[in-house]
Design an enzyme around this catalytic site. Structure first.
Site, PDB file in Angstrom:
ATOM      1  N   ASP A  50     -25.428 -20.142 -48.877  1.00  0.00           N
ATOM      2  CA  ASP A  50     -24.436 -20.978 -48.189  1.00  0.00           C
ATOM      3  C   ASP A  50     -23.394 -21.385 -49.215  1.00  0.00           C
ATOM      4  O   ASP A  50     -23.587 -21.233 -50.429  1.00  0.00           O
ATOM      5  CB  ASP A  50     -25.094 -22.206 -47.558  1.00  0.00           C
ATOM      6  CG  ASP A  50     -24.132 -23.029 -46.700  1.00  0.00           C
ATOM      7  OD1 ASP A  50     -23.149 -22.454 -46.186  1.00  0.00           O
ATOM      8  OD2 ASP A  50     -24.340 -24.244 -46.556  1.00  0.00           O
ATOM      9  N   SER A  51     -22.290 -21.941 -48.724  1.00  0.00           N
ATOM     10  CA  SER A  51     -21.267 -22.432 -49.644  1.00  0.00           C
ATOM     11  C   SER A  51     -21.737 -23.671 -50.394  1.00  0.00           C
ATOM     12  O   SER A  51     -21.283 -23.946 -51.505  1.00  0.00           O
ATOM     13  CB  SER A  51     -19.978 -22.752 -48.874  1.00  0.00           C
ATOM     14  OG  SER A  51     -20.219 -23.747 -47.893  1.00  0.00           O
ATOM     15  N   TYR A  85     -16.069 -23.647 -47.268  1.00  0.00           N
ATOM     16  CA  TYR A  85     -15.420 -22.426 -46.787  1.00  0.00           C
ATOM     17  C   TYR A  85     -14.528 -22.694 -45.574  1.00  0.00           C
ATOM     18  O   TYR A  85     -13.570 -21.970 -45.335  1.00  0.00           O
ATOM     19  CB  TYR A  85     -16.475 -21.403 -46.364  1.00  0.00           C
ATOM     20  CG  TYR A  85     -17.163 -20.678 -47.498  1.00  0.00           C
ATOM     21  CD1 TYR A  85     -16.691 -20.722 -48.810  1.00  0.00           C
ATOM     22  CD2 TYR A  85     -18.307 -19.920 -47.249  1.00  0.00           C
ATOM     23  CE1 TYR A  85     -17.334 -20.040 -49.829  1.00  0.00           C
ATOM     24  CE2 TYR A  85     -18.955 -19.230 -48.264  1.00  0.00           C
ATOM     25  CZ  TYR A  85     -18.461 -19.296 -49.550  1.00  0.00           C
ATOM     26  OH  TYR A  85     -19.099 -18.613 -50.552  1.00  0.00           O
ATOM     27  N   GLY A  86     -14.882 -23.684 -44.779  1.00  0.00           N
ATOM     28  CA  GLY A  86     -14.294 -23.840 -43.452  1.00  0.00           C
ATOM     29  C   GLY A  86     -12.816 -24.129 -43.412  1.00  0.00           C
ATOM     30  O   GLY A  86     -12.200 -24.060 -42.348  1.00  0.00           O
ATOM     31  N   CYS A  92     -25.034 -19.800 -43.026  1.00  0.00           N
ATOM     32  CA  CYS A  92     -23.702 -20.390 -42.863  1.00  0.00           C
ATOM     33  C   CYS A  92     -23.020 -19.663 -41.726  1.00  0.00           C
ATOM     34  O   CYS A  92     -22.896 -18.422 -41.770  1.00  0.00           O
ATOM     35  CB  CYS A  92     -22.916 -20.248 -44.166  1.00  0.00           C
ATOM     36  SG  CYS A  92     -21.164 -20.692 -44.072  1.00  0.00           S
ATOM     37  N   ASN A  93     -22.602 -20.386 -40.706  1.00  0.00           N
ATOM     38  CA  ASN A  93     -21.937 -19.755 -39.561  1.00  0.00           C
ATOM     39  C   ASN A  93     -20.621 -19.095 -39.957  1.00  0.00           C
ATOM     40  O   ASN A  93     -20.309 -17.987 -39.525  1.00  0.00           O
ATOM     41  CB  ASN A  93     -21.701 -20.802 -38.471  1.00  0.00           C
ATOM     42  CG  ASN A  93     -22.985 -21.292 -37.845  1.00  0.00           C
ATOM     43  OD1 ASN A  93     -23.536 -20.673 -36.949  1.00  0.00           O
ATOM     44  ND2 ASN A  93     -23.477 -22.427 -38.327  1.00  0.00           N
ATOM     45  N   CYS A 140     -22.395 -25.696 -37.581  1.00  0.00           N
ATOM     46  CA  CYS A 140     -22.298 -25.523 -39.034  1.00  0.00           C
ATOM     47  C   CYS A 140     -23.621 -26.013 -39.602  1.00  0.00           C
ATOM     48  O   CYS A 140     -24.148 -27.039 -39.154  1.00  0.00           O
ATOM     49  CB  CYS A 140     -21.134 -26.331 -39.601  1.00  0.00           C
ATOM     50  SG  CYS A 140     -21.102 -26.453 -41.413  1.00  0.00           S
ATOM     51  N   THR A 141     -24.160 -25.301 -40.585  1.00  0.00           N
ATOM     52  CA  THR A 141     -25.494 -25.670 -41.083  1.00  0.00           C
ATOM     53  C   THR A 141     -25.493 -26.993 -41.835  1.00  0.00           C
ATOM     54  O   THR A 141     -26.560 -27.581 -42.041  1.00  0.00           O
ATOM     55  CB  THR A 141     -26.071 -24.564 -41.978  1.00  0.00           C
ATOM     56  OG1 THR A 141     -25.143 -24.242 -43.029  1.00  0.00           O
ATOM     57  CG2 THR A 141     -26.373 -23.318 -41.160  1.00  0.00           C
ATOM     58  N   HIS A 142     -24.336 -27.490 -42.256  1.00  0.00           N
ATOM     59  CA  HIS A 142     -24.285 -28.842 -42.830  1.00  0.00           C
ATOM     60  C   HIS A 142     -24.553 -29.922 -41.782  1.00  0.00           C
ATOM     61  O   HIS A 142     -25.088 -30.986 -42.098  1.00  0.00           O
ATOM     62  CB  HIS A 142     -22.906 -29.114 -43.455  1.00  0.00           C
ATOM     63  CG  HIS A 142     -22.672 -28.476 -44.787  1.00  0.00           C
ATOM     64  ND1 HIS A 142     -22.347 -27.146 -44.926  1.00  0.00           N
ATOM     65  CD2 HIS A 142     -22.702 -28.987 -46.046  1.00  0.00           C
ATOM     66  CE1 HIS A 142     -22.178 -26.862 -46.207  1.00  0.00           C
ATOM     67  NE2 HIS A 142     -22.394 -27.965 -46.913  1.00  0.00           N
TER      68      HIS A 142
END
Length: 265
Positions: free
Chosen positions: A7-8, A39-40, A70-71, A182-184
């Protein structure tokens, strides 16, 4: 066997935490692209290059499977990664399809929280167009939320004020499900549960992703990996402080998971 999670930043830890519960006999390598998080809000081509470079570093360390946790990264680079590497690779997408199916009979709408870049990508539009024949899906970009999460900002009052501001223009009585795209964002699931109307369900793609990973490992003959749940962390910026942060964030998630399980029994 070692499974790589990428992931970022720390968002993919929400998926890793689920994998630790469901695949305790595997070992894990978690890579965060700390040089370029988030990244978004960045350009697609730049993000693609960051992802390929980071996964190359993971391959050098030795992994038997990869989860792009990460989507945004999945939308941008999953095809490139599958062309480049022959190992099992699992990506993520916002859980729009199950949310629409769950809401089909209720007449309620679905609201998707995601990063601005995810919502701009053709893959997201294709997903919604494919599953939302009733036109019940709305999308809400939350560009600041990754920044909050990366700072481990989990103060309930602060974050509920943030969500209330973002949701001010929405009639929540119209919605039955909120999708955390979003995985966050699952770091804030409990905070959201406490402030949203009781009828709204909160869903993410983490359980489904780990189930797909498990099935893919079986198909490749690498299920039952003989590991012990060991997690090794690395990041593109090589910052010891960030590795400490990842360890702390994972501990927070695992503590919440344990509490949820105890309350459910």
């Amino acid at each position: 066997m070692r499974i790589g999670f990428f992931d970022s930043g720390i968002g993919g830890l929400t998926v890793l935490s689920e994998a630790l519960r469901r695949l305790p006999d595997m070992d894990f390598l978690y890579m965060a692209d700390t040089l370029h998080v988030p990244y978004g809000t960045k350009a697609e081509e730049d993000v693609r290059a960051y992802i390929l470079d980071s996964v190359g570093l993971m391959m050098n360390e030795g992994i038997d499977a990869l989860v792009v946790a990460c989507n945004t990264a999945t939308s941008i680079a999953i095809n490139d990664l599958r062309e480049r590497y022959s190992l099992p690779i699992v990506g993520m997408e916002p859980a729009v399809k199950p949310a629409v199916e769950m809401n089909r009979a209720t007449g309620k709408r679905v609201l998707v929280f995601a990063t601005p870049l995810t919502l701009q990508l053709p893959k997201y539009y294709a997903l919604v167009s494919r599953v939302d024949e009733l036109g019940i899906v709305d999308s809400l970009p939350l560009p600041e939320l990754v920044h909050y999460c990366e700072k481990l900002q989990f103060d309930t009052a602060i974050m509920q004020d943030y969500f209330r501001t973002k949701l001010a223009d929405y009639n929540l009585d119209d919605y039955g499900i909120i999708v955390l795209g979003c995985t966050h964002y699952p770091f804030y699931k409990q905070i959201l549960r406490e402030m949203l109307p009781a009828h709204i369900e909160i869903v993410d793609g983490n359980v489904g992703t780990v189930k797909r990973l498990s099935a893919l490992l079986s198909r490749y003959g690498i299920a039952g990996g003989g590991g012990s749940g060991e997690v090794r962390f690395m990041c593109s910026g090589h910052e010891p402080a960030y590795i400490d942060k990842m360890q702390k964030a994972l501990a927070i998630l695992r503590e919440r998971d344990a509490l949820s399980e105890s309350l459910a029994t």
